[in-house]
Design an enzyme around this catalytic site. Structure first.
Site: not given
Length: 451
Positions: A70, A72, A74-75, A156, A177, A203
């Site tokens: 996805h 975000h 942090d990914h 998410h 996530d 996760e």
């Protein structure tokens, strides 16, 4: 006959939240899941430990596929570095919404986080990276060499998926996530029954939290905001402009209609307008409620405006501004102006990483450094709301139960939290469970006969 061992190496997100990046070796093929940054972290812990790959890439070892779950940060935040700077040329796979939204978020991140000379990669590299992506539909199965890859809906955020990777008779499910409870603008994660992968990598951001009723909490929050506004205070909600903002708008817009309120709701211009466009465009990914609505995301009380307009406000208003963790940008600027007035309210709607101003506020700090040594007093009220788009402990156990894997690997959660959760998985689901640290290569034999 014994099969080839399966290896999982977290290059990031091993016993920590942020910088998700997991290397999978399966049936002679190599796959990388996600490549993110750790917001709030400084120095080498900000990015995945790609040193492990650099030597391999130089030696000509191929990464067959890179799968992005996805958009975000942090990914996705370090993906252009992996593909353009390190030259990792595996097939890059993601969904259409992720491919449309991630580049915008990454460019915003470069602009707000780095000065010119320290850029980890350039905006041109972002475009080059995503122009190479192969976009997949939900439930579509893609074959790359020996690998077969299938996507499943993760909830998410818009476009988020889980990946099932199969190769040489072995299979691994990577959750990215996910959310197990539908919210206003998205549905809950969905998997076919009994996938029974050899390994499930999940996760565990909130794996020790049990959430109380979502509706009840939303109502409490709306009432608290209403009380502040009625007394003439201003309310700031630092929020992720893509997704979380639309979700909260739906909640407050409903409350405004029910309680017949007329206070203005402002959203800082830029990212949120783009987000709303994407939500309308990719409505098929949204919840039943959004798909059924005549004009979803057209809110009566919501206006888009600039930061300066907000700073000049004399009367009560509700304002949404990014970034969510008060780590710079519009939200921090508004907070700096409003924090000293005890009539105002700050609503922190999610988890803030250590190193961010949001994290200091969540740990009840009364004086905070808002950057370059400028200290301010926090006199405003603070409401901490775990309106998180991560699933809770019940949700994670439920998804593991549904998938029925033979082994579980935990990533993307704090070490202490994982230590509490690991025995639960073993005891309740009777499945071996591991939580390797960053750079730790976990070898899992998949021909286990279970008691």
């Amino acid at each position: 006959a014994p099969t080839m061992a399966l290896c999982v190496t977290p290059l990031g997100a091993g016993q920590q939240v942020g910088r998700s990046c997991v290397l999978l070796e399966i049936g002679g093929s190599r796959v990388i899941f996600d490549c993110g940054v750790a917001l709030g972290a400084k120095g080498p812990t900000h990015t995945p430990e790609l040193g492990f790959l650099e030597a391999d890439l130089q030696a000509g070892i191929v990464i067959d596929a890179i799968l992005l779950s996805h958009f975000h940060l942090d990914h996705a935040g370090y993906l252009p570095y992996l593909t353009e700077v390190l030259g990792c040329q595996g097939a890059l796979i993601m969904t259409h919404p992720t491919c449309a939204i991630a580049p915008i978020i990454l460019k915003d991140y470069l602009k707000t986080t780095y000065s010119e000379h320290q850029l980890p990669y350039t905006t041109e590299m972002i475009d080059a990276c995503f122009s190479r992506a192969t976009c997949v539909q939900l439930g579509e199965r893609v074959v790359i060499g020996q690998l077969s890859i299938t996507t499943y809906y993760a909830g998410h955020v818009l476009g988020a998926v889980m990946f099932l990777v199969e190769c040489g008779g072995q299979s691994v499910l990577y959750t990215g996530d996910f959310t197990m409870v539908p919210d206003h603008h998205l549905s809950a994660a969905r998997l076919p029954l009994a996938l029974q992968p050899d390994v499930m990598i999940t996760e565990t951001t909130c794996c020790t939290t049990i959430r109380s009723s979502k509706r009840g909490k939303e109502h409490e929050l709306c009432q608290k905001v209403e009380r502040t506004l009625v007394k003439g205070g201003k309310v700031l909600v630092p929020v992720l402009m893509m997704g979380r903002c639309q979700e909260l708008c739906m909640i407050f817009e409903q409350h405004w209609a029910r309680a017949q309120l007329d206070f203005p709701i402002y959203i800082i211009k830029g990212m949120a307008e783009k987000a709303t466009t994407f939500f309308k465009f990719f409505a098929s990914w949204a919840s039943q409620k959004v798909r059924a609505a005549e004009r979803p995301f057209d809110f009566n009380h919501v206006r888009f405006c600039h930061v300066d307009d907000v700073l000049q406000l004399k009367s009560a208003a509700l304002v949404f501004a990014g970034p969510a963790m008060l780590n710079g940008g519009a939200s921090l600027e508004i907070f700096t102006h409003w924090a000293g007035d005890d009539r105002n309210l700050l609503v922190m709607p999610g988890y803030c990483l250590p190193g961010t101003v949001g994290n200091l506020i969540q740990s009840k700090a009364k004086r905070v450094d808002v950057g370059s040594g400028k200290m301010i007093d926090v006199r405003c009220q603070v409401e901490y709301m775990s309106h998180s788009d991560h699933t809770d402990s019940r949700g994670i156990l439920e998804l593991i139960r549904q998938a029925a894997p033979r082994q579980v690997v935990l990533v993307h959660g704090a070490a202490a939290i994982m230590d509490t959760f690991r025995p639960l998985v073993k005891k309740r689901l009777r499945v071996p469970c591991h939580s390797p640290g960053c750079g730790e290569r976990l070898t899992l034999s998949t021909d286990l006969s279970f008691p």
